[in-house]
Design an enzyme around this catalytic site. Structure first.
Site, short mmCIF file in Angstrom:
data_model
loop_
_atom_site.label_atom_id
_atom_site.label_comp_id
_atom_site.label_asym_id
_atom_site.label_seq_id
_atom_site.Cartn_x
_atom_site.Cartn_y
_atom_site.Cartn_z
CB SER A 140 -0.88 -0.03 1.25
OG SER A 140 -1.62 1.16 1.37
CE LYS A 166 -4.81 0.01 0.25
NZ LYS A 166 -5.60 -0.81 1.21
CE LYS A 168 -4.10 3.68 2.23
NZ LYS A 168 -5.36 3.13 2.77
CG ASP A 194 -7.91 2.33 0.51
OD1 ASP A 194 -9.06 2.79 0.60
OD2 ASP A 194 -7.33 1.76 1.46
CD GLU A 219 -9.01 -0.85 0.37
OE1 GLU A 219 -8.05 -1.04 -0.42
OE2 GLU A 219 -8.90 -0.98 1.59
CG ASP A 244 -10.90 -1.09 4.53
OD1 ASP A 244 -11.21 -1.68 5.57
OD2 ASP A 244 -9.81 -0.47 4.42
CE LYS A 268 -7.73 -2.73 6.26
NZ LYS A 268 -7.94 -1.26 6.32
N GLY A 296 -4.56 -4.69 5.54
CA GLY A 296 -3.52 -4.50 6.56
C GLY A 296 -3.79 -3.25 7.37
O1 SMG Z 1 -0.58 -2.70 6.64
O2 SMG Z 1 -0.04 -2.61 4.56
C1 SMG Z 1 -0.63 -2.17 5.53
C2 SMG Z 1 -1.45 -0.90 5.39
C3 SMG Z 1 -2.49 -1.06 4.35
O3 SMG Z 1 -3.41 0.89 3.40
C4 SMG Z 1 -3.46 0.11 4.29
N1 SMG Z 1 -4.36 0.21 5.28
O4 SMG Z 1 -7.53 1.59 4.51
O5 SMG Z 1 -6.64 -0.22 3.89
C5 SMG Z 1 -6.57 0.81 4.52
C6 SMG Z 1 -5.37 1.22 5.35
C7 SMG Z 1 -5.75 1.46 6.76
C8 SMG Z 1 -4.65 1.89 7.64
S1 SMG Z 1 -4.25 3.51 7.40
C9 SMG Z 1 -3.43 4.08 8.76
MG MG Z 2 -8.62 0.55 2.94
#
Ligand code: SMG
Ligand code: MG
Length: 374
Positions: A140, A166, A168, A194, A219, A244, A268, A296
């Protein structure tokens, strides 16, 4: 059937880890991670650990570290101490009176599960009935101030061997960065985005333009509560819509699928109340042809090891956010950090959730400990 256990103490241990690089999402930027570890010790002397996925602030979901500590100490621990038939399989049932707080419940279930598996000499992978021995590793990638920085970061992850990327996104950081990253990684590598709820129904036409980039999925573009908005978006665009934040329970997962709001689900375990509920959601999605993948929460090796075992179930057909320990942390709290080999992470084969704690290192980064007793 496993034998019931008697919990004699529950430890709530807060640790602090710096991130190797700041991680920016549509809801903020973080340069460190405060994590709550929950240890459950039972009368036969075995200890299991759960990792709570709550962040320090209620910005991803309503739960936050201090609130989790409070609800466990005040309400949940006394119930578990009073249970005479405690097993991983009934932790959630015991805590049913308490509304919500899925992340707190998940951490307790995870610790009991770890203790139970360790005392029985079994792995999580065996317990869940999974067959694969390794899972593809996705990464991510946060939001950057410039596209040059983004492209350099993505190139670094490609060089490390990640199986999919992925990105953001948020309003003002979407079409152009996605276009450039697709150009950089070529047409064959898996790419997804995402938004962490950063858009509204008014953005549907704009989001349709992401269809040009052959994404695996988008996402959680809209609000957590906006299932009908996600349905409208799914009808309007070709890119599959994945939920999510919206999925906090088995029932919500069923409803989202029934409504056509979730064409894919990011599972998750911490967000849905634990690994056992995660498996139920997986099974339901599998029987209905809905692909799932494991999300994650910047976990340490404890959560990463367990996520890896979960993601080895057959219905996890898309690569998860299961990256190497080094993605976020210079030093992990487990003795064998999670590593990428040939674009995959190996499913742990040691009893319990599959990690061994680096106890001295954990002690050195502990910021508070509370020990609750029966
Ligand atoms: O652990 O690889 C990881 C993070 C993956 O982007 C990630 N998580 O919305 O999916 C999500 C975010 C939530 C955590 S953001 C602090
Ligand atoms: Mg997410």
């Amino acid at each position: 059937m496993t034998s019931p256990m008697t919990p004699t103490s529950i430890e709530l241990r807060r640790i602090h880890l710096d991130l190797v690089t700041p991680f920016r999402t549509s809801f903020g930027s973080q340069s460190s991670r405060e994590i709550l570890l929950v240890g459950v010790t039972t009368a036969d002397g075995s200890t299991g650990w759960g990792e709570c996925v709550a962040l320090s602030e209620p910005v991803y979901s309503p739960e936050y570290v201090e609130g989790v500590i409070d609800v466990i100490e005040r309400f949940m621990a006394p119930v578990l101490f009073g249970a005479s038939d405690l097993r991983a399989a009934n932790v959630i049932e015991h805590l049913e009176r308490f509304k919500g707080h899925e992340m707190a419940k998940a951490a307790l279930e995870m610790a009991v599960l770890d203790a139970e598996l360790r005392s029985g000499g079994a792995t999580l992978h065996q317990r869940l009935g999974a067959s694969r021995t390794r899972v593809p590793s996705g990464v991510s990638v946060g939001i950057f101030s410039t596209v040059d920085e983004l492209l350099a970061a993505v190139q670094g992850y490609v060089d490390e061997g990640y199986a999919r990327i992925k990105l953001k996104i948020e309003p003002g950081w979407d079409l152009e960065p996605v276009r450039l990253v697709r150009e950089l990684i070529g047409p064959d590598m898996g790419l997804q985005v995402d938004a962490n709820t950063a858009y509204t129904r008014a953005d549907i036409e704009h989001l349709r333009r992401l269809d040009d980039f052959d994404l695996l999925l988008i996402e959680q573009p809209l609000d957590t509560d906006d299932l009908l908005g996600h349905r409208a978006l799914a009808d309007a665009i070709d890119t599959p819509v994945c939920l999510d934040e919206s999925i906090e329970s088995f029932t919500q997962a069923v409803d989202a699928v029934d409504l056509g709001a979730a064409e894919i689900i990011n599972i998750k375990p911490g967000r849905v109340g634990g690994y056992l509920t995660a498996v139920r959601i997986h099974d339901m999605c599998r029987s209905r042809g809905i692909p799932v993948w494991c999300g994650g929460m910047l976990e340490t090796g404890i959560g990463r090891a367990a996520n890896c075992a979960l993601a080895s179930l057959d219905g996890f057909t898309l690569p998860g956010d299961i990256s190497a320990s080094t993605r976020f942390y210079a030093r992990d709290i487990v003795l064998e950090p999670i590593a990428i080999v040939d674009s995959h992470v190996a499913v742990p084969s040691s009893p319990g959730l599959g990690y061994d704690l680096d106890v001295d290192f954990v002690d050195s980064i502990t910021t508070s400990v509370q020990r609750l007793t029966r």
